[in-house]
Scaffold this motif. Structure first.
Motif, PDB file in Angstrom:
ATOM      1  N   GLY A 119       0.823  -1.209   0.000  1.00 62.38           N
ATOM      2  CA  GLY A 119       0.000   0.000   0.000  1.00 62.38           C
ATOM      3  C   GLY A 119       0.855   1.256   0.000  1.00 62.38           C
ATOM      4  N   ALA A 120       0.207   2.372  -0.350  1.00 62.00           N
ATOM      5  CA  ALA A 120       0.887   3.669  -0.294  1.00 62.00           C
ATOM      6  C   ALA A 120       1.316   3.970   1.143  1.00 62.00           C
ATOM      7  N   GLN A 121       0.584   3.399   2.101  1.00 61.47           N
ATOM      8  CA  GLN A 121       0.898   3.681   3.504  1.00 61.47           C
ATOM      9  C   GLN A 121       2.333   3.265   3.834  1.00 61.47           C
ATOM     10  N   MET A 124       4.686   5.889   2.470  1.00 64.57           N
ATOM     11  CA  MET A 124       4.878   7.084   3.317  1.00 64.57           C
ATOM     12  C   MET A 124       5.855   6.787   4.445  1.00 64.57           C
ATOM     13  N   TYR A 146      -3.319  14.360   4.798  1.00 62.78           N
ATOM     14  CA  TYR A 146      -3.808  12.979   4.921  1.00 62.78           C
ATOM     15  C   TYR A 146      -3.303  12.366   6.235  1.00 62.78           C
ATOM     16  N   TYR A 193       5.374  16.903   1.796  1.00 60.42           N
ATOM     17  CA  TYR A 193       4.417  15.861   1.427  1.00 60.42           C
ATOM     18  C   TYR A 193       3.127  16.525   0.951  1.00 60.42           C
ATOM     19  N   VAL A 195      -0.675  15.873  -1.721  1.00 58.03           N
ATOM     20  CA  VAL A 195      -1.527  15.044  -2.588  1.00 58.03           C
ATOM     21  C   VAL A 195      -2.051  15.989  -3.670  1.00 58.03           C
ATOM     22  N   ASN A 200      -6.942  14.354  -0.518  1.00 60.42           N
ATOM     23  CA  ASN A 200      -7.595  13.868   0.695  1.00 60.42           C
ATOM     24  C   ASN A 200      -6.935  14.588   1.861  1.00 60.42           C
ATOM     25  N   ASP A 228       2.015  12.139  -3.309  1.00 57.72           N
ATOM     26  CA  ASP A 228       1.187  10.965  -3.027  1.00 57.72           C
ATOM     27  C   ASP A 228      -0.037  11.066  -3.945  1.00 57.72           C
ATOM     28  N   PRO A 230      -2.943   8.784  -5.018  1.00 63.37           N
ATOM     29  CA  PRO A 230      -3.844   7.630  -5.139  1.00 63.37           C
ATOM     30  C   PRO A 230      -4.983   7.862  -6.115  1.00 63.37           C
ATOM     31  N   TYR A 231      -5.275   9.142  -6.397  1.00 55.96           N
ATOM     32  CA  TYR A 231      -6.491   9.448  -7.160  1.00 55.96           C
ATOM     33  C   TYR A 231      -6.220   9.865  -8.608  1.00 55.96           C
ATOM     34  N   THR A 258      -0.683   3.967  -5.536  1.00 57.96           N
ATOM     35  CA  THR A 258      -1.365   2.784  -5.001  1.00 57.96           C
ATOM     36  C   THR A 258      -2.406   2.301  -6.006  1.00 57.96           C
ATOM     37  N   ALA A 260      -5.074   0.913  -4.741  1.00 58.18           N
ATOM     38  CA  ALA A 260      -6.210   0.733  -3.834  1.00 58.18           C
ATOM     39  C   ALA A 260      -7.504   1.285  -4.420  1.00 58.18           C
ATOM     40  N   LYS A 261      -7.442   2.443  -5.070  1.00 59.16           N
ATOM     41  CA  LYS A 261      -8.679   3.094  -5.517  1.00 59.16           C
ATOM     42  C   LYS A 261      -9.062   2.648  -6.928  1.00 59.16           C
ATOM     43  N   ARG A 268      -3.651  -4.463  -1.079  1.00 58.38           N
ATOM     44  CA  ARG A 268      -2.579  -3.761  -0.378  1.00 58.38           C
ATOM     45  C   ARG A 268      -1.332  -3.677  -1.266  1.00 58.38           C
TER      46      ARG A 268
HETATM   47  C1  LIG Z   1      -3.896  10.505   0.094  1.00 56.46           C
HETATM   48  C2  LIG Z   1      -3.908   9.046   0.376  1.00 56.46           C
HETATM   49  N1  LIG Z   1      -2.756   8.380   0.411  1.00 56.46           N
HETATM   50  C3  LIG Z   1      -2.722   7.067   0.663  1.00 56.46           C
HETATM   51  C4  LIG Z   1      -3.871   6.357   0.892  1.00 56.46           C
HETATM   52  C5  LIG Z   1      -3.796   4.908   1.284  1.00 56.46           C
HETATM   53  O1  LIG Z   1      -3.338   4.094   0.276  1.00 56.46           O
HETATM   54  P1  LIG Z   1      -3.125   2.552   0.553  1.00 56.46           P
HETATM   55  O2  LIG Z   1      -4.459   1.958   0.832  1.00 56.46           O
HETATM   56  O3  LIG Z   1      -2.512   2.050  -0.699  1.00 56.46           O
HETATM   57  O4  LIG Z   1      -2.199   2.409   1.729  1.00 56.46           O
HETATM   58  C6  LIG Z   1      -5.101   6.992   0.846  1.00 56.46           C
HETATM   59  C7  LIG Z   1      -6.337   6.249   1.126  1.00 56.46           C
HETATM   60  O5  LIG Z   1      -7.338   6.735   1.523  1.00 56.46           O
HETATM   61  C8  LIG Z   1      -5.115   8.380   0.583  1.00 56.46           C
HETATM   62  O6  LIG Z   1      -6.258   9.057   0.523  1.00 56.46           O
END
Ligand SMILES: Cc1ncc(COP(=O)(O)O)c(C=O)c1O
Length: 457
Positions: A119-121, A124, A146, A193, A195, A200, A228, A230-231, A258, A260-261, A268
């Motif tokens: 995941g992007a998490q 980070m 975020y 950092y 987005v 978000n 970052d 994700p969108y 990521t 994820a979306k 993940r």
């Molecule tokens: C800005 C941002 N970064 C990262 C994530 C999380 O990404 P991941 O689920 O891949 O860890 C989100 C999910 O809501 C997000 O909004």
């Protein structure tokens, strides 16, 4: 404390950052959501459930397996290892990610500079860990920011400095001012950092000019930008702006992404493009990506091989054109956002808006709208909203460095059906009217949800 009754740990025995509200925000939300399963979920930025079909999973793994043997020429033993064994720390699908980034974001990335992460998490966390070398170092973050980044910094003991967003997004001049302040205090601003697409939580999308100015400021202040995104795959031609990494000419940007979306969050699977050259203690040189892989080797070891196979299968099926493959999802999210904005207009017509002092953001796309209200929004307001009004959302205080009282809440529309959006906003409007009228009297956690409110959710 008596050990014979069982060994208990007092708060003084735990890492102090664990008590930070940023870390408890997700569990608080989960706890409230589980106590109110019928409340309309306008809190989480989850993808829409109907996009997922378990029947597709075996076929996707099969596609990836065929890619390994037919295109990469791996024998049966090696293919089996790829799917079942511990894997390469930096991941196996870097080349497929690179092709997708080239098609969809105009980012030219050497697969060796890509680390596939959980995941992007994890992106980070590893990026912040690698870049913040000493207690002098400060990480700049947008404000609001975020929670995942704020939480990672908190766990790592990294100090953050907030750069407030303006109504039209992040201004390079504000970043420069914060960076200069940090330097004049004898500290080092290491990175910012942000987005940049449909952020978000704020919903902002930075213009091309704003992106170019940020790159210039980062160069002037000898900082990196941590993008970052994700969108970004959910942009269409009406709102697509080049990624900072696509505009980056001097390896100034670390790009986190990521699936994820756009694929599914349960996989993940995320990634970081980190092409920065680093000097090594033995005098040699390497890539920042290798250092991130080193860090993650002590956290998650490697991203699940099966998850990479499924995402790999998805990237193969769309020929590395994820944005194109996501047109159905883009349309759903766009329609939902439009409905959310219309529902707010309907519930708060100009006269009401003015009387109550209510306003909201107007994002061009994405999952989130921030609603500004005339009273402080905190965990108790959220509990009240869940119990009495049957609707969930996020207090914006979670998204600010140091928390603090805020008169804002974040509404998410991604996972909802049209009727839920209409009804959810109707309930939010009832809450706002009541709290604006009489804030104190409404702090009653035992209040019950009216029967009609529950069944319509
Ligand atoms: C800005 C941002 N970064 C990262 C994530 C999380 O990404 P991941 O689920 O891949 O860890 C989100 C999910 O809501 C997000 O909004």
């Amino acid at each position: 404390m008596n050990d014979r009754d069982g060994y208990d740990l007092g708060p003084d025995r735990l890492f102090p950052g664990l008590a930070d509200p940023v870390l408890s925000s997700a569990s608080l939300l989960n706890e409230i959501a589980s106590r109110h399963p019928h409340a309309i979920p306008m809190a989480a930025g989850r993808p829409y459930d109907d996009f997922f079909d378990p029947a597709e999973l075996p076929g996707l793994i099969g596609d990836y397996q065929r890619h390994l043997s037919n295109e990469l020429g791996l024998d049966r033993v090696e293919v089996t290892r790829r799917l079942f064994q511990y894997g390469r720390t930096a991941g196996h699908i870097g080349a497929l990610v690179a092709r997708t980034l080239a098609h969809d974001h105009g980012i030219t990335a050497d697969p060796d500079a890509i680390v596939v992460l959980t995941g992007a998490q994890e992106g980070m966390f590893t990026v912040a860990r690698a870049l913040c070398a000493s207690p002098r170092d400060v990480l700049l973050v947008t404000s609001p920011c975020y929670v995942g980044m704020l939480g990672a910094a908190k766990l790592l003991g990294i100090e953050t400095a907030a750069v407030p967003e303006r109504p039209d997004g992040l201004a390079a001049a504000d970043v420069a001012a914060v960076a200069a302040r940090i330097r004049s205090a004898g500290r080092r601003p290491v990175a910012l950092y942000l987005v940049p697409n449909f952020s978000n939580p704020s919903g902002h999308t930075l213009t091309l000019t704003q992106r170019r100015e940020l790159l210039e400021v980062a160069a002037t202040h000898r900082m990196l930008l941590i993008e970052d995104d994700p969108y970004g795959f959910l942009a269409d031609s009406s709102c697509r702006v080049p990624a900072l990494k696509a505009l980056d000419r001097d390896r100034r940007v670390v790009h986190i992404g990521t699936f994820a979306k756009t694929c599914f969050p349960g996989a993940r699977v995320g990634y970081v493009v980190a092409d920065q050259r680093v000097g090594l203690p033995d005098g040699g040189r390497g890539l920042l990506a290798d250092q991130l892989a080193l860090i993650r080797s002590m956290i998650t070891v490697n991203t699940s091989a099966i998850a990479q196979a499924v995402i790999g299968g998805m990237l193969l099926r769309c020929g590395g054109r994820l944005s194109e493959a996501n047109q159905g999802r883009v349309a759903h999210y766009r329609r939902n956002l439009t409905m959310l904005l219309h529902a707010l207009e309907r519930e708060f017509p100009p006269a009401v808006r003015e009387a109550y002092g209510v306003s909201w953001t107007q994002p061009v796309a994405g999952f989130f709208v921030v609603l500004r209200v005339p009273f402080v929004v905190d965990d108790d307001t959220l509990r009240l909203s869940a119990t009495r009004y049957g609707v969930l959302w996020m207090p914006m205080s979670y998204f600010y460095v140091g928390g603090g009282p805020r008169r804002e809440l974040r509404l998410s529309c991604s996972a909802l059906d049209p009727e839920q959006i209409d009804e959810g906003v109707r309930r939010v409007a009832a809450l706002v009217r009541d709290c604006a009228g009489n804030e104190e009297d409404n702090r009653d956690d035992d209040a019950t949800v009216p029967a009609d409110a529950v069944h319509r959710s």
